[in-house]
Write a protein that holds these residues in place. Structure first.
Motif, PDB file in Angstrom:
ATOM      1  N   ASP A 183      40.270  35.006 -17.726  1.00 26.22           N
ATOM      2  CA  ASP A 183      40.506  35.958 -18.809  1.00 26.22           C
ATOM      3  C   ASP A 183      39.390  35.895 -19.846  1.00 26.22           C
ATOM      4  O   ASP A 183      38.970  36.921 -20.386  1.00 26.22           O
ATOM      5  CB  ASP A 183      41.853  35.678 -19.476  1.00 26.22           C
ATOM      6  N   ALA A 184      38.897  34.670 -20.125  1.00 29.26           N
ATOM      7  CA  ALA A 184      37.823  34.516 -21.106  1.00 29.26           C
ATOM      8  C   ALA A 184      36.560  35.222 -20.651  1.00 29.26           C
ATOM      9  O   ALA A 184      35.840  35.832 -21.454  1.00 29.26           O
ATOM     10  CB  ALA A 184      37.544  33.032 -21.345  1.00 29.26           C
ATOM     11  N   VAL A 185      36.282  35.157 -19.358  1.00 29.50           N
ATOM     12  CA  VAL A 185      35.096  35.810 -18.805  1.00 29.50           C
ATOM     13  C   VAL A 185      35.245  37.325 -18.827  1.00 29.50           C
ATOM     14  O   VAL A 185      34.303  38.062 -19.122  1.00 29.50           O
ATOM     15  CB  VAL A 185      34.837  35.323 -17.366  1.00 29.50           C
ATOM     16  N   LEU A 186      36.451  37.799 -18.523  1.00 30.64           N
ATOM     17  CA  LEU A 186      36.652  39.223 -18.286  1.00 30.64           C
ATOM     18  C   LEU A 186      37.115  39.994 -19.514  1.00 30.64           C
ATOM     19  O   LEU A 186      37.230  41.213 -19.467  1.00 30.64           O
ATOM     20  CB  LEU A 186      37.682  39.414 -17.161  1.00 30.64           C
ATOM     21  N   SER A 187      37.373  39.298 -20.629  1.00 35.37           N
ATOM     22  CA  SER A 187      38.005  39.943 -21.779  1.00 35.37           C
ATOM     23  C   SER A 187      37.180  41.076 -22.369  1.00 35.37           C
ATOM     24  O   SER A 187      37.732  42.014 -22.938  1.00 35.37           O
ATOM     25  CB  SER A 187      38.292  38.903 -22.869  1.00 35.37           C
ATOM     26  N   GLU A 188      35.863  41.008 -22.230  1.00 36.34           N
ATOM     27  CA  GLU A 188      35.019  42.039 -22.825  1.00 36.34           C
ATOM     28  C   GLU A 188      34.336  42.923 -21.783  1.00 36.34           C
ATOM     29  O   GLU A 188      33.408  43.656 -22.108  1.00 36.34           O
ATOM     30  CB  GLU A 188      33.971  41.379 -23.729  1.00 36.34           C
ATOM     31  N   GLN A 189      34.805  42.847 -20.546  1.00 38.04           N
ATOM     32  CA  GLN A 189      34.221  43.706 -19.525  1.00 38.04           C
ATOM     33  C   GLN A 189      34.642  45.152 -19.740  1.00 38.04           C
ATOM     34  O   GLN A 189      35.820  45.431 -19.992  1.00 38.04           O
ATOM     35  CB  GLN A 189      34.669  43.244 -18.125  1.00 38.04           C
ATOM     36  N   PRO A 190      33.720  46.101 -19.630  1.00 39.07           N
ATOM     37  CA  PRO A 190      34.065  47.509 -19.873  1.00 39.07           C
ATOM     38  C   PRO A 190      35.060  48.053 -18.863  1.00 39.07           C
ATOM     39  O   PRO A 190      35.812  48.971 -19.174  1.00 39.07           O
ATOM     40  CB  PRO A 190      32.709  48.224 -19.752  1.00 39.07           C
ATOM     41  N   GLN A 191      35.080  47.482 -17.643  1.00 44.57           N
ATOM     42  CA  GLN A 191      36.018  47.950 -16.619  1.00 44.57           C
ATOM     43  C   GLN A 191      37.077  46.888 -16.371  1.00 44.57           C
ATOM     44  O   GLN A 191      37.463  46.610 -15.238  1.00 44.57           O
ATOM     45  CB  GLN A 191      35.273  48.274 -15.324  1.00 44.57           C
TER      46      GLN A 191
END
Length: 278
Positions: free
Chosen positions: A94-102
Motif C-alpha cells: 500500500d505504501a508503494v502504490l498509494s500515489e500511483q495514478p492508476q
C-alpha cells in the motif's frame, strides 16, 4: 550439491524479507506468509499448490502468492529448482502504490499463481540481487518502487473486482484473528467455537473451507510467524519455541523446516550475520 536457503532483510519499506534458495529434495508443507510471495525461478522448475490447484513454474517465470494464502512447494524437475523471492507485507504494498495514478481500489490481488513476463522476471531477479549486495540507497529504493508498481499494474486486480476471492464470514474472521493475536494460547476447539458462535464441527469445516487449513494447522502457522519475530529479536531458540507455543525446540524445528525450508538455527545465524554486517 547441498540444499540451501538464505534469508535476508532489506531496509526498504521498513524491513523487506528476501530469500535466495536452491533446493533438490525439499518439500514444503501447506503454509502461509504474512506478506505476498513474489519469486522468480532461476533454474529448474517448481510445483506448488495455490488457489485450490497445483501449478508448475518453469525457469524465468514469476511465482505470485497473495498474503496469508495457503500454498506448498516441491521440485518439478529432476535437478530441483533455484529461485529468489521477496515477501512484501500488504501495508508495504500500500505504501508503494498509494500515489500511483492508476491505483487499484483496495488491496492488490494476484489471480494467476504463475505469470510469464520475461522482462519483469529479469527486473525482479536484478532487484533482489541488488538488495542483497548494493549499498546505494537511491538505487535500491527506486528499483523496489518501480518493480512493485509495474507488477501490480500488469498482473494484479483489486479485491473489489470480480475475482475468485470470497471473504470469510465475520464469525470465522473473529476465530482467525484470535489465533493470529494469541498464537501461543492453549486454546481448545470448544473455546474457539464458543468465541465464533459456531459448533465445533462447523467451525472446523468452514475454517478450512475459507482459510485453507483447519484451525489447529493454522495455529501452527501463527506460531511460526511469532517464532520468527522472537528469533529476530535474538531470543534463544529454546525460549522462542516455548514463548511461541511449541512443546519444545525440536517441535518448532520440525515445523519450521517444513514451512520455511531452513532450520531455526540457520535462520537465527543468518539474521545475526546480517545485523553484524549492516
Amino acid at each position: 550439491m547441498t540444499e540451501k536457503a538464505t534469508y535476508r532483510y532489506a531496509a526498504e519499506l521498513g524491513g523487506l524479507e528476501l530469500l535466495q534458495a536452491d533446493y533438490r529434495r525439499q518439500t514444503f508443507s501447506r503454509h502461509s506468509h504474512e506478506g505476498y510471495t513474489i519469486g522468480v525461478i532461476e533454474s529448474g522448475a517448481q510445483q506448488f499448490y495455490r488457489t485450490g490447484g497445483n501449478h508448475i513454474a518453469p525457469r524465468n517465470s514469476i511465482i505470485l502468492v497473495n498474503a496469508d494464502e495457503i500454498h506448498s512447494g516441491c521440485a518439478a524437475s529432476a535437478g530441483g529448482w533455484a529461485y529468489r523471492a521477496m515477501y512484501p507485507l500488504p501495508e508495504q504494498m500500500d505504501a508503494v502504490l498509494s500515489e500511483q495514478p492508476q491505483r487499484l481500489a483496495g488491496t492488490p490481488y494476484f489471480p494467476e499463481p504463475v505469470v510469464q513476463d520475461p522482462a519483469l522476471a529479469w527486473q525482479l531477479d536484478m532487484l533482489i540481487r541488488t538488495l542483497e549486495t548494493s549499498t546505494n540507497r537511491l538505487q535500491r529504493e527506486s528499483m523496489v518502487y518501480t518493480l512493485l508498481a509495474q507488477l501490480v499494474l500488469r498482473h494484479a486486480r483489486s479485491r473489489g473486482d470480480p475475482a475468485p476471492v470470497v471473504l470469510a464470514p465475520p464469525r470465522l474472521q473473529l476465530a482467525k484473528a484470535f489465533l493470529d493475536e494469541h498464537p501461543a494460547a492453549d486454546t481448545s476447539l470448544t473455546e474457539l467455537s464458543a468465541l465464533a458462535g459456531l459448533s465445533p464441527y462447523h467451525l472446523v469445516r468452514q475454517f478450512k473451507q475459507y482459510f485453507g487449513l483447519p484451525p489447529h494447522a493454522y495455529q501452527i502457522q501463527a506460531r511460526l510467524r511469532f517464532a520468527k519475530t522472537l528469533i529476530r529479536q535474538r531470543k534463544s531458540l529454546a525460549a522462542a519455541a516455548v514463548e511461541a507455543g511449541f512443546h519444545d525446540q525440536s517441535h518448532m524445528h520440525r515445523h519450521f523446516k517444513k514451512a520455511l525450508g531452513t532450520t531455526p538455527g540457520q535462520y537465527a545465524l543468518q539474521h545475526r550475520q546480517r545485523r553484524l554486517s549492516a
